[in-house]
Design an enzyme around this catalytic site. Structure first.
Site, PDB file in Angstrom:
ATOM      1  N   LYS A  63       0.843  -1.207   0.000  1.00 17.26           N
ATOM      2  CA  LYS A  63       0.000   0.000   0.000  1.00 17.26           C
ATOM      3  C   LYS A  63       0.877   1.255   0.000  1.00 17.26           C
ATOM      4  O   LYS A  63       0.625   2.206  -0.736  1.00 17.26           O
ATOM      5  CB  LYS A  63      -0.917   0.000   1.233  1.00 17.26           C
ATOM      6  CG  LYS A  63      -2.074  -0.987   1.106  1.00 17.26           C
ATOM      7  CD  LYS A  63      -2.800  -1.226   2.417  1.00 17.26           C
ATOM      8  CE  LYS A  63      -3.835  -2.327   2.238  1.00 17.26           C
ATOM      9  NZ  LYS A  63      -4.459  -2.760   3.493  1.00 17.26           N
ATOM     10  N   GLN A 107      -4.702  -1.332   9.771  1.00 18.86           N
ATOM     11  CA  GLN A 107      -4.655  -2.669   9.154  1.00 18.86           C
ATOM     12  C   GLN A 107      -5.278  -3.711  10.099  1.00 18.86           C
ATOM     13  O   GLN A 107      -4.939  -3.784  11.276  1.00 18.86           O
ATOM     14  CB  GLN A 107      -3.192  -3.029   8.847  1.00 18.86           C
ATOM     15  CG  GLN A 107      -3.008  -4.350   8.128  1.00 18.86           C
ATOM     16  CD  GLN A 107      -3.602  -4.349   6.718  1.00 18.86           C
ATOM     17  OE1 GLN A 107      -3.480  -3.390   5.970  1.00 18.86           O
ATOM     18  NE2 GLN A 107      -4.272  -5.450   6.366  1.00 18.86           N
ATOM     19  N   ASP A 130     -10.968   3.146   3.959  1.00 17.58           N
ATOM     20  CA  ASP A 130     -11.308   1.722   3.912  1.00 17.58           C
ATOM     21  C   ASP A 130     -12.818   1.530   3.769  1.00 17.58           C
ATOM     22  O   ASP A 130     -13.279   0.450   3.401  1.00 17.58           O
ATOM     23  CB  ASP A 130     -10.857   1.059   5.227  1.00 17.58           C
ATOM     24  CG  ASP A 130      -9.834  -0.036   5.002  1.00 17.58           C
ATOM     25  OD1 ASP A 130      -9.574  -0.367   3.836  1.00 17.58           O
ATOM     26  OD2 ASP A 130      -9.311  -0.557   6.004  1.00 17.58           O
TER      27      ASP A 130
END
Ligand SMILES: NC(=O)c1ccc[n+]([C@@H]2O[C@H](COP(=O)([O-])OP(=O)(O)OC[C@H]3O[C@@H](n4cnc5c(N)ncnc54)[C@H](OP(=O)(O)O)[C@@H]3O)[C@@H](O)[C@H]2O)c1
Length: 305
Positions: A63, A107, A130
């Site tokens: 990422k 995460q 997200d």
């Protein structure tokens, strides 16, 4: 005169090349990033990684790299697995307040002593790239376009659009009802508009006669986490098959001792489907590309038009 035998030779499905489509999307994002940077705003994503789960470490590195390649700021905060929940929340508060950070991603999975929902709820919804914050989940459901859709299902929809798949009026069957993939996927496909307008069925482990539902699908989206459970004989001829699954299957012939496979049995399905995504190289690359796009949108929204 001898009649020609009536044999239908399966033509084989066209491959939906997620890697190539993701590359194109990332190039499109990079162009918009450059235009925004000229106006003095460089989109920035901060990923918070707690603990040392090796798979998470790999995702986080890719990422960060993808951000930098697109001309964005990409930063990772690495914290030990023992980090107290309050300390993690304090980091989130700091990032919420930092104007150079447009997107925040914590995460998953988090260590067991941390309440993941509490952390997700703490991220400012306009930085939640997200798309897991309840405000964004709600916006997705009502079809508002100023929120963020979760990256994997948004990537699937983008694949359908960029592959020219007709979704309007199509029977779209989704196997899997997780909050990360199945449910938001259904919310996207049922909206009115391009890449949507489908008639959606969501199947799960309690579904009676899964094969009967799958057989009706013009578009099948598999997000189950069970290697090769959808086989070609379950599909309607000509169906479009999107395989979200990412499963490790033991394989002594591979250097790592395993191979990656989807939830769809590719060999049999590709003889029946009209279009199909491979694993790897299908949905996977789209997830990061959509994360970049969400971060870009977050930054664009901070600029008064
Ligand atoms: N490519 C990517 O970027 C990406 C991103 C995310 C996930 N994935 C992959 O996608 C897959 C799904 O991920 P997830 O996070 O959604 O998984 P998950 O949270 O484990 O959800 C799996 C879903 O499948 C359903 N299911 C399980 N067994 C079933 C069966 N026999 N018949 C019908 N439904 C069944 C479950 O039903 P219940 O709800 O009834 O238990 C659940 O809704 C995994 O392989 C994951 O690695 C890939």
């Amino acid at each position: 005169m001898r009649a020609e035998p009536n044999v239908t030779v399966p033509a084989g499905a066209e491959l939906i090349d997620g890697a190539a489509i993701a590359r194109q999307l990332r190039a499109d994002v990079a162009e918009e990033v450059a235009a925004l940077a000229e106006r003095g705003v460089v989109p920035g994503l901060t990923v918070v990684l707690v603990g040392d789960d090796p798979a998470s470490a790999v995702y986080v590195r890719s990422k960060e790299r993808a951000c930098l390649e697109a001309g964005m700021r990409g930063q990772t905060i690495r914290l030990p697995a023992s980090t107290p929940q309050a300390e993690l929340l304090a980091y989130v508060d700091q990032l919420n307040a930092d104007p150079a950070v447009h997107g925040i991603l914590v995460q998953m999975p988090l260590p067991k002593h941390i309440d993941a929902d509490l952390v997700i709820h703490r991220i400012r919804s306009d930085k939640d790239v997200d798309g897991f914050h309840p405000v964004n989940v709600g916006k997705l459901l009502i079809g508002a376009t100023d929120g963020f859709a979760p990256c994997t299902p948004a990537g699937v929809q983008e694949l359908l659009v960029r592959s020219g798949v007709q979704t309007r009026g199509a029977e779209c069957v989704i196997v899997g009802r997780s909050n990360i993939v199945g449910k938001p996927m259904a919310a996207l496909m049922v909206q009115s508009g391009p890449g949507a307008d489908a008639t959606v069925t969501v199947c799960h482990s309690r579904t009676r006669d899964l094969a009967a539902h799958v057989r009706r699908a013009d578009i099948l989206i598999a997000a189950v986490g069970r290697a090769e459970m959808i086989t070609g004989d379950m599909l309607k001829p000509g169906a479009v098959v999107i395989d979200v699954g990412m499963n490790r299957v033991e394989d002594g012939s591979q250097p790592r001792g395993y191979r990656l496979t989807g939830d769809v049995h590719f060999a049999s399905a590709s003889r029946v489907a009209s279009k199909i995504t491979p694993v790897p190289g299908g949905v996977g690359p789209m997830t990061i590309a959509m994360l970049l796009r969400n971060t870009l949108r977050a930054a664009q929204r901070t600029v008064v038009a």
